[in-house]
Scaffold this motif. Sequence first.
Motif, short mmCIF file in Angstrom:
data_model
loop_
_atom_site.label_atom_id
_atom_site.label_comp_id
_atom_site.label_asym_id
_atom_site.label_seq_id
_atom_site.Cartn_x
_atom_site.Cartn_y
_atom_site.Cartn_z
N PRO A 154 0.83 -1.22 0.00
CA PRO A 154 0.00 0.00 0.00
C PRO A 154 0.86 1.26 0.00
CG PRO A 154 -0.84 -1.59 1.59
CD PRO A 154 0.48 -2.12 1.12
N ALA A 155 0.41 2.26 -0.74
CA ALA A 155 1.15 3.52 -0.81
C ALA A 155 1.28 4.15 0.56
CB ALA A 155 0.46 4.47 -1.79
N ALA A 156 0.24 4.02 1.39
CA ALA A 156 0.30 4.60 2.73
C ALA A 156 1.42 3.98 3.56
CB ALA A 156 -1.04 4.43 3.44
N ASP A 157 1.61 2.65 3.42
CA ASP A 157 2.69 1.98 4.14
C ASP A 157 4.06 2.52 3.70
OD1 ASP A 157 0.69 0.52 5.25
OD2 ASP A 157 1.29 -1.42 4.40
N LEU A 158 4.21 2.73 2.40
CA LEU A 158 5.48 3.25 1.89
C LEU A 158 5.74 4.67 2.41
CD1 LEU A 158 5.24 2.01 -1.81
CD2 LEU A 158 6.66 1.06 0.02
N ARG A 159 4.70 5.48 2.44
CA ARG A 159 4.87 6.86 2.93
C ARG A 159 5.27 6.87 4.40
NH1 ARG A 159 0.18 7.83 -0.51
NH2 ARG A 159 -1.22 7.75 1.30
N HIS A 195 4.90 -2.03 -10.90
CA HIS A 195 3.50 -1.86 -11.29
C HIS A 195 2.74 -0.97 -10.30
CE1 HIS A 195 4.23 -5.07 -14.12
NE2 HIS A 195 4.56 -5.89 -13.14
N THR A 196 1.85 -0.15 -10.84
CA THR A 196 0.88 0.57 -10.03
C THR A 196 -0.41 -0.23 -10.03
OG1 THR A 196 1.84 2.71 -10.61
CG2 THR A 196 -0.40 2.73 -9.73
N ARG A 197 -0.90 -0.58 -8.85
CA ARG A 197 -2.10 -1.42 -8.75
C ARG A 197 -3.29 -0.58 -8.29
NH1 ARG A 197 -0.68 -5.04 -12.23
NH2 ARG A 197 0.95 -6.51 -11.54
N GLY A 198 -3.77 0.27 -9.19
CA GLY A 198 -4.91 1.11 -8.87
C GLY A 198 -4.64 1.97 -7.66
N HIS A 199 -5.61 1.99 -6.73
CA HIS A 199 -5.44 2.75 -5.50
C HIS A 199 -4.87 1.88 -4.38
CE1 HIS A 199 -7.47 6.22 -7.16
NE2 HIS A 199 -8.47 5.45 -7.57
#
Length: 207
Positions: A154-159, A195-199
Amino acid sequence: MMTGRLAFTALDWNAEALLADLAALGWEAVADASPDVWLLVAARADALLAHLPDPSGPVDAPVLCLADAAVESALLRAGAHMVLPLSSGTAAVAAALSLLARLAAPADRALRVGDLTLHVDRRVALWRGRPLALAPLDFDLLLLLAERGGQVVPAADLRVRLWPTLAPDAPGVADRLAAHIRSLRRALGTAVPLHTRGHRGYQLGVR
């Protein structure tokens, strides 16, 4: 640049000038069996194959081969750690030797996912033995993705992991992550798809 003890073998190729240049940069040619790096040079791949260590057994030092680029895959399968073209200049050879010497030094933690290898303590990324040029934060991002073994992160985890002092939804944080995703994609090229997996987040396409 790291230097050290170099075991040097040249077969059917005059490499005296290269050896002299490497010595001027600080590499010490040794005749015993305890080098930091092996350097094998030959115009013919079959001449090198007999001098490579058994890949299934212990290897006392990493091996760099200078040979015809057409036989790179065969040499890597046979035990070479890195292969450069015979036409490589001294600077490229010295950089490769330095990289291999650092990787072979003690206390190196390696993470392998497919053909991608991350040497965590020395912050070096290799794809099929070739170093990837990564900015420091791009390496951190790649490590976070590789630790999940090809799963969607998840992008939030990366941030949160990349900027722990900032809230994941703080202004500008999402843009920072997107910028580093683009930078990492440029560095990886087609070798390791990102890869970008949507949201949902991002996924490392390892193979």
